[in-house]
Structure formats: C-alpha cells, structure tokens
Design a protein around this motif. Structure first.
Motif, PDB file in Angstrom:
ATOM      1  N   LYS A  22      10.496 -83.691  55.440  1.00 29.91           N
ATOM      2  CA  LYS A  22      10.790 -82.372  54.866  1.00 29.91           C
ATOM      3  C   LYS A  22      10.559 -82.395  53.362  1.00 29.91           C
ATOM      4  N   PRO A  46       1.537 -79.977  51.408  1.00 25.51           N
ATOM      5  CA  PRO A  46       2.697 -79.372  52.080  1.00 25.51           C
ATOM      6  C   PRO A  46       2.246 -78.298  53.064  1.00 25.51           C
ATOM      7  N   PHE A  47       2.964 -78.191  54.169  1.00 26.22           N
ATOM      8  CA  PHE A  47       2.546 -77.241  55.202  1.00 26.22           C
ATOM      9  C   PHE A  47       3.739 -76.854  56.061  1.00 26.22           C
ATOM     10  N   SER A  48       3.539 -75.872  56.906  1.00 24.28           N
ATOM     11  CA  SER A  48       4.500 -75.540  57.954  1.00 24.28           C
ATOM     12  C   SER A  48       3.792 -75.659  59.298  1.00 24.28           C
ATOM     13  N   THR A  87       9.249 -76.569  55.496  1.00 26.70           N
ATOM     14  CA  THR A  87       8.081 -77.100  54.786  1.00 26.70           C
ATOM     15  C   THR A  87       8.073 -78.616  54.912  1.00 26.70           C
ATOM     16  N   TYR A  88       6.922 -79.179  55.278  1.00 25.61           N
ATOM     17  CA  TYR A  88       6.847 -80.607  55.581  1.00 25.61           C
ATOM     18  C   TYR A  88       5.586 -81.228  55.005  1.00 25.61           C
ATOM     19  N   GLU A  89       5.544 -82.541  55.075  1.00 20.51           N
ATOM     20  CA  GLU A  89       4.335 -83.301  54.792  1.00 20.51           C
ATOM     21  C   GLU A  89       4.288 -84.477  55.757  1.00 20.51           C
ATOM     22  N   ILE A 142       1.009 -74.524  52.840  1.00 18.33           N
ATOM     23  CA  ILE A 142       1.968 -73.720  52.102  1.00 18.33           C
ATOM     24  C   ILE A 142       1.400 -73.268  50.762  1.00 18.33           C
ATOM     25  N   TRP A 176       7.499 -72.403  61.821  1.00 21.55           N
ATOM     26  CA  TRP A 176       7.755 -71.350  60.831  1.00 21.55           C
ATOM     27  C   TRP A 176       8.602 -70.204  61.392  1.00 21.55           C
TER      28      TRP A 176
END
Length: 227
Positions: free
Chosen positions: A166, A214-216, A172-174, A48, A32
């Motif tokens: 991405k 979704p997350f960072s 932001t990813y998964e 996220i 991030w």
C-alpha cells in the motif's frame, strides 16, 4: 493448585497465539470499488499518476526476443492492457493466510505477502507465465520479465517473490520485489517502477528508488477489453 497453574499457562499461550495472529494478519488488497482482490480472479492495474504528454495505461507483455522466448512487462500507451492473476506462494505462513475468506468460497489477496503474478493471457512459451526479475548487462538494471523457473528451493527459502504494498491513499498500491536467496539472509524489498527503454515503458525493479509506479486495481469484466 497444580491444575490451576496448568490451566492458566494454557490460557496464556492461547491468548498470545491469538494476539500474534491478530497483529500479523495483513489487510486485504482492495480494488478501486473498495472490494477485496480475490485469488483466482483477474484484475487490471490503473495508473494513479497521469504522465504529462503521455497517454499511458495498464500493463501487458511485450516481446524482447521472440527467438529466445524473452518477454518483458510493459505499460501500454492506450487501452486497459492485459489482466493479471495472483497466487500465494506456498509457505507455512501463507498456508494460514489462505484460510482467511471473504465469502464461503472466496480467498482474499493479502498485502505484503509473497505472491506469484502472471498475466491471464499466456505468452505461449518458456517455463511458466510467472513474473520474474532479470538483470540486463547493457543497462545495469533488473527488468521484470515473464517466465520464472519452477520453484525448487529448500524449505524456508522463497527465492524470487513479488508483493503488493500500500502507498499513500487507501486503494493505491505498488508492486515490490522481495528476493530471498538463503534462510538467514535479510530480505530487502525494492519497489517496481517504470523506465523508458527504446520507446517502451518497461517495468523495472528500482534498486535506487528512482522509478515508481503507483496504481489501483480494477476487476476484469469482458466489456473492459473494449475500453
């Protein structure tokens, strides 16, 4: 004339090889702060999308059955969770990727490439601390578990593998799960999401596309353990 043709042919091959590498070379996964994730370093995931009326944060192992050494991956309801590490699965393609450095001794974690994922804290039993997917007959779902068996696949067959993909805005990813059971099989990746089972927010391979997460990434620092 003959030498000119040979030289032109070799030049063309070099150009095509370089162009193919440039086209296929994936981007590095970013944290991030916009820095590339590094192989061998530890990172937390930071959700996220906030969940209404639920304070949920990072990931950590949880006990499914201590007697049978069955551990799943869950989302904690407080704190940053447990940090994790990433390693490239050894394939000819990944071997080439491993030469891409962000610094003289640092290798970046690439997007959309087969990875082994493990928490930086060992569960203390089982064949390994690597993530895997296990089918649950009761719920008819594939849960993300801990304890993948050592790889004994024939050359060219990955078996089970996770990737980082991405989604949406940069950073932001998964996680996605991409099994390969035979050399000629078409690989299909499924997003890894969150479902609630028995009050526990568990990671699941979403074969229907309904679950998402979704997350960072946030780089591990000792002071984060107190967050």
């Amino acid at each position: 004339m003959k030498n000119d043709l040979i030289f032109s042919f070799i030049t063309l091959l070099i150009f095509l090889h370089t162009a193919t590498q440039a086209q296929e070379e994936p981007d590095a996964v970013l944290d991030w702060d916009g820095n590339a994730l590094l192989l061998g370093e530890s990172y937390y995931v930071v959700p996220i999308v906030p969940i209404i009326n639920v304070r949920a944060s990072g990931l950590l192992p949880f006990v499914v059955s201590k007697e049978n050494c069955r551990y799943g991956v869950s989302q904690t309801l407080s704190g940053v969770g447990v940090s994790m590490n990433f390693s490239l699965i050894v394939t000819p393609y990944n071997h080439l990727l491993s030469r891409k450095k962000t610094a003289p001794t640092e290798f970046a974690v690439p997007e959309n490439v087969d990875l082994d994922i493990s928490f930086s804290t060992s569960v203390g039993c089982g064949p390994s601390d690597r993530w895997k997917s296990d089918y649950d007959n009761a719920t008819e779902q594939y849960f993300v578990m801990i304890g993948a068996e050592p790889r004994k696949n024939p050359p060219g067959i990955i078996g089970e593998a996770f990737q980082i993909r991405k989604v949406g805005i940069p950073g932001t990813y998964e996680f996605v799960f991409c099994p390969q059971t035979c050399f000629s099989c078409v690989r299909k990746c499924h997003a890894v999401g969150i479902v609630v089972q028995g009050g526990v927010r568990r990671l699941v391979v979403s074969t229907t596309g309904e679950a998402f997460f979704p997350f960072s990434f946030r780089k591990y620092l000792p002071e984060h353990a107190m967050d």
